[in-house]
Write a protein that holds these residues in place. Structure first.
Motif, mmCIF file in Angstrom:
data_model
loop_
_atom_site.group_PDB
_atom_site.id
_atom_site.type_symbol
_atom_site.label_atom_id
_atom_site.label_comp_id
_atom_site.label_asym_id
_atom_site.label_seq_id
_atom_site.Cartn_x
_atom_site.Cartn_y
_atom_site.Cartn_z
ATOM 1 N N THR A 281 0.831 -1.201 0.000
ATOM 2 C CA THR A 281 0.000 0.000 0.000
ATOM 3 C C THR A 281 0.871 1.258 0.000
ATOM 4 N N PHE A 282 0.298 2.323 -0.556
ATOM 5 C CA PHE A 282 0.928 3.641 -0.533
ATOM 6 C C PHE A 282 -0.071 4.655 0.012
ATOM 7 N N GLU A 283 0.444 5.614 0.778
ATOM 8 C CA GLU A 283 -0.333 6.748 1.252
ATOM 9 C C GLU A 283 0.429 8.007 0.854
ATOM 10 N N LEU A 284 -0.254 8.965 0.268
ATOM 11 C CA LEU A 284 0.384 10.152 -0.280
ATOM 12 C C LEU A 284 -0.125 11.394 0.441
ATOM 13 N N ILE A 285 0.797 12.153 1.013
ATOM 14 C CA ILE A 285 0.421 13.326 1.810
ATOM 15 C C ILE A 285 1.253 14.518 1.355
ATOM 16 N N GLN A 286 0.593 15.530 0.827
ATOM 17 C CA GLN A 286 1.302 16.734 0.398
ATOM 18 C C GLN A 286 1.754 17.550 1.599
ATOM 19 N N HIS A 287 2.766 18.372 1.392
ATOM 20 C CA HIS A 287 3.233 19.247 2.467
ATOM 21 C C HIS A 287 2.179 20.286 2.797
ATOM 22 N N ARG A 288 1.978 20.486 4.090
ATOM 23 C CA ARG A 288 1.077 21.535 4.551
ATOM 24 C C ARG A 288 1.648 22.126 5.836
ATOM 25 N N PHE A 289 1.214 23.300 6.175
ATOM 26 C CA PHE A 289 1.674 23.936 7.415
ATOM 27 C C PHE A 289 0.626 24.928 7.881
ATOM 28 N N THR A 290 0.658 25.237 9.159
ATOM 29 C CA THR A 290 -0.183 26.291 9.722
ATOM 30 C C THR A 290 0.673 27.530 9.957
ATOM 31 N N LYS A 291 0.014 28.637 10.217
ATOM 32 C CA LYS A 291 0.752 29.871 10.503
ATOM 33 C C LYS A 291 1.607 29.696 11.759
ATOM 34 N N THR A 292 1.050 28.997 12.758
ATOM 35 C CA THR A 292 1.810 28.736 13.981
ATOM 36 C C THR A 292 3.016 27.853 13.696
ATOM 37 N N ALA A 293 2.816 26.802 12.890
ATOM 38 C CA ALA A 293 3.924 25.901 12.552
ATOM 39 C C ALA A 293 5.032 26.660 11.839
ATOM 40 N N LYS A 294 4.673 27.527 10.927
ATOM 41 C CA LYS A 294 5.665 28.316 10.194
ATOM 42 C C LYS A 294 6.545 29.103 11.160
ATOM 43 N N SER A 295 5.909 29.739 12.139
ATOM 44 C CA SER A 295 6.652 30.540 13.112
ATOM 45 C C SER A 295 7.581 29.667 13.955
ATOM 46 N N GLU A 345 3.470 2.306 -12.399
ATOM 47 C CA GLU A 345 4.486 1.884 -13.360
ATOM 48 C C GLU A 345 5.423 0.858 -12.737
ATOM 49 N N HIS A 346 5.810 1.092 -11.485
ATOM 50 C CA HIS A 346 6.778 0.220 -10.818
ATOM 51 C C HIS A 346 6.118 -0.854 -9.961
ATOM 52 N N PHE A 347 4.921 -0.571 -9.451
ATOM 53 C CA PHE A 347 4.217 -1.522 -8.584
ATOM 54 C C PHE A 347 2.764 -1.630 -9.044
ATOM 55 N N PRO A 348 2.514 -2.297 -10.177
ATOM 56 C CA PRO A 348 1.166 -2.308 -10.771
ATOM 57 C C PRO A 348 0.091 -2.924 -9.894
ATOM 58 N N SER A 349 0.454 -3.773 -8.939
ATOM 59 C CA SER A 349 -0.562 -4.408 -8.092
ATOM 60 C C SER A 349 -0.731 -3.703 -6.750
ATOM 61 N N ALA A 350 -0.029 -2.594 -6.543
ATOM 62 C CA ALA A 350 -0.121 -1.865 -5.268
ATOM 63 C C ALA A 350 -1.464 -1.151 -5.163
ATOM 64 N N ASN A 351 -1.800 -0.764 -3.952
ATOM 65 C CA ASN A 351 -3.018 -0.005 -3.688
ATOM 66 C C ASN A 351 -2.645 1.355 -3.103
ATOM 67 N N ILE A 352 -3.201 2.414 -3.651
ATOM 68 C CA ILE A 352 -2.994 3.759 -3.084
ATOM 69 C C ILE A 352 -4.192 4.057 -2.188
ATOM 70 N N ASP A 353 -3.942 4.147 -0.885
ATOM 71 C CA ASP A 353 -5.036 4.323 0.068
ATOM 72 C C ASP A 353 -5.672 5.708 -0.028
ATOM 73 N N TYR A 354 -4.847 6.736 -0.191
ATOM 74 C CA TYR A 354 -5.390 8.097 -0.274
ATOM 75 C C TYR A 354 -4.294 9.069 -0.680
ATOM 76 N N PHE A 355 -4.720 10.226 -1.180
ATOM 77 C CA PHE A 355 -3.871 11.393 -1.377
ATOM 78 C C PHE A 355 -4.536 12.522 -0.611
ATOM 79 N N THR A 356 -3.802 13.193 0.230
ATOM 80 C CA THR A 356 -4.383 14.294 0.983
ATOM 81 C C THR A 356 -3.416 15.460 1.063
#
Length: 356
Positions: A281-295, A345-356
């Protein structure tokens, strides 16, 4: 977008050593539990300085002249306590609930959301009343059956990095092995999985490894295991029969990201044993931040190259009413489609659980 950062030729790196704290605090009540006594024996056998504290939530005497020094020292500090709150938080989309065996991490990932969720408590906390925690998990399982209830053990920490001290993952894995309707999940950036390999698990625990492009690991993930160590460990857990997964997170848009993430998936296919790709399985999570985290991040890692320009991001509201900054829709789509195509392409039988 495509001809910027090149993946560096890889060189032989020093093995990542298991975590050895510089200082350990104990709640007095922790010594009423067998796990607390065992950890105390381990601390003494390693000649680590120790202190007592009234509460694992109030450590006020950390060494250091500046806030930055205190933060760095906190990341090398272990606090051993009793988990009083046994109501589990939700853990979507990874699982139904977070199972609390530890809080905090010795890694120094610049982007980590623990920078803000742990606030002024960045030290590593472990909880010794495992039987109480498992009893609470049992109640959640009973309430939801015949539905499967999944528990995430790495929401607020990286438990693999401290397993040699606590043995708590082993307790959870062997417990879940006998639970028809219970499942365990955790993710790690550490490769110290050997204590888990011989355990009875019945396929009820999925072990996932956090991976990323060479650029992201090199720039933003100090004090964690090298990519090669993580992949070797992934092969080990697959050979031991555990369901295996990878989390690509955070996915970061940088000059050369296409080469970086294409190279990541190529390296995964090249180095992962073939029998490790079953039920992957693969889980894909884009970078995110809050204003507090940035500080906070800018204070703790003032030389970081992590991009956190709010003007270049899309504002998104979280479930607790707090806003976070993610990539604009066009960039999100490009990242998701490109990485998804490379995975299949590399893992044709894999499952992608989510992208968030």
């Amino acid at each position: 977008m495509g001809t910027g950062v090149k993946e560096r030729p890889r060189k032989t790196l020093r093995p990542t050593k298991p975590f050895l704290p510089d200082l350990v605090y104990f709640e007095p009540d922790a010594l009423n539990y067998s796990k607390g006594k065992k950890i105390m024996e381990w601390v003494k056998s390693n000649n680590i300085p120790l202190r007592m504290t009234s509460s694992h939530n109030r450590i006020t005497s950390l060494p250091g002249e500046t806030d930055l020094e205190k933060y760095k020292n906190a990341k090398r500090t272990l606090v051993v306590g009793v988990r009083k709150t046994l109501e589990f938080d939700q853990s979507k989309p990874s699982a139904e609930y977070a199972i609390p065996i530890s809080t905090g991490c010795m890694g120094h990932c610049h982007y980590c959301y623990l920078q803000t969720t742990l606030g002024a408590k960045p030290y590593v906390r472990v909880y010794v009343n495992t039987e109480d925690i498992l009893a609470a998990a049992k109640r959640y399982i009973e309430e939801r059956k015949p539905e499967i209830t999944r528990f995430e053990a790495a929401c607020t920490s990286d438990p693999v990095g401290i397993e040699h001290i606590t043995g708590s993952l082993a307790d959870l894995i062997t417990f879940m092995a006998d639970e028809e309707f219970g499942r365990l999940r955790f993710v790690t950036k550490f490769h110290h999985v050997d204590p888990l390999l011989g355990l009875k698990h019945n396929g009820h625990t999925r072990i996932r490894f956090s991976v990323n492009s060479d650029y992201v690991i090199r720039q933003f993930e100090p004090s964690t295991s090298h990519f090669e160590e993580r992949i070797e460990a992934a092969g080990k857990v697959a050979h031991a029969g555990y369901p295996l997964g990878f989390i690509i997170a955070p996915i970061i848009w940088y000059d050369g990201w296409e080469e970086g993430y294409a190279g990541l998936l190529q390296r995964l296919e090249r180095t992962l044993p073939k029998d490790a790709t079953k039920d992957l399985t693969f889980e894909l999570i884009q970078h995110r931040f809050t204003k507090t985290a940035k500080s906070v991040i800018e204070q703790r890692y003032p030389k970081s190259k992590l991009e956190m320009d709010m003007e270049k991001r899309k504002k998104k509201w979280g479930r607790w009413g707090q806003s976070k900054y993610v990539y604009p829709d066009e960039q999100q789509t490009a990242l998701r489609e490109f990485i998804t195509e490379r995975i299949f392409e590399h893992f044709p039988s894999a499952n992608i659980d989510y992208f968030t």
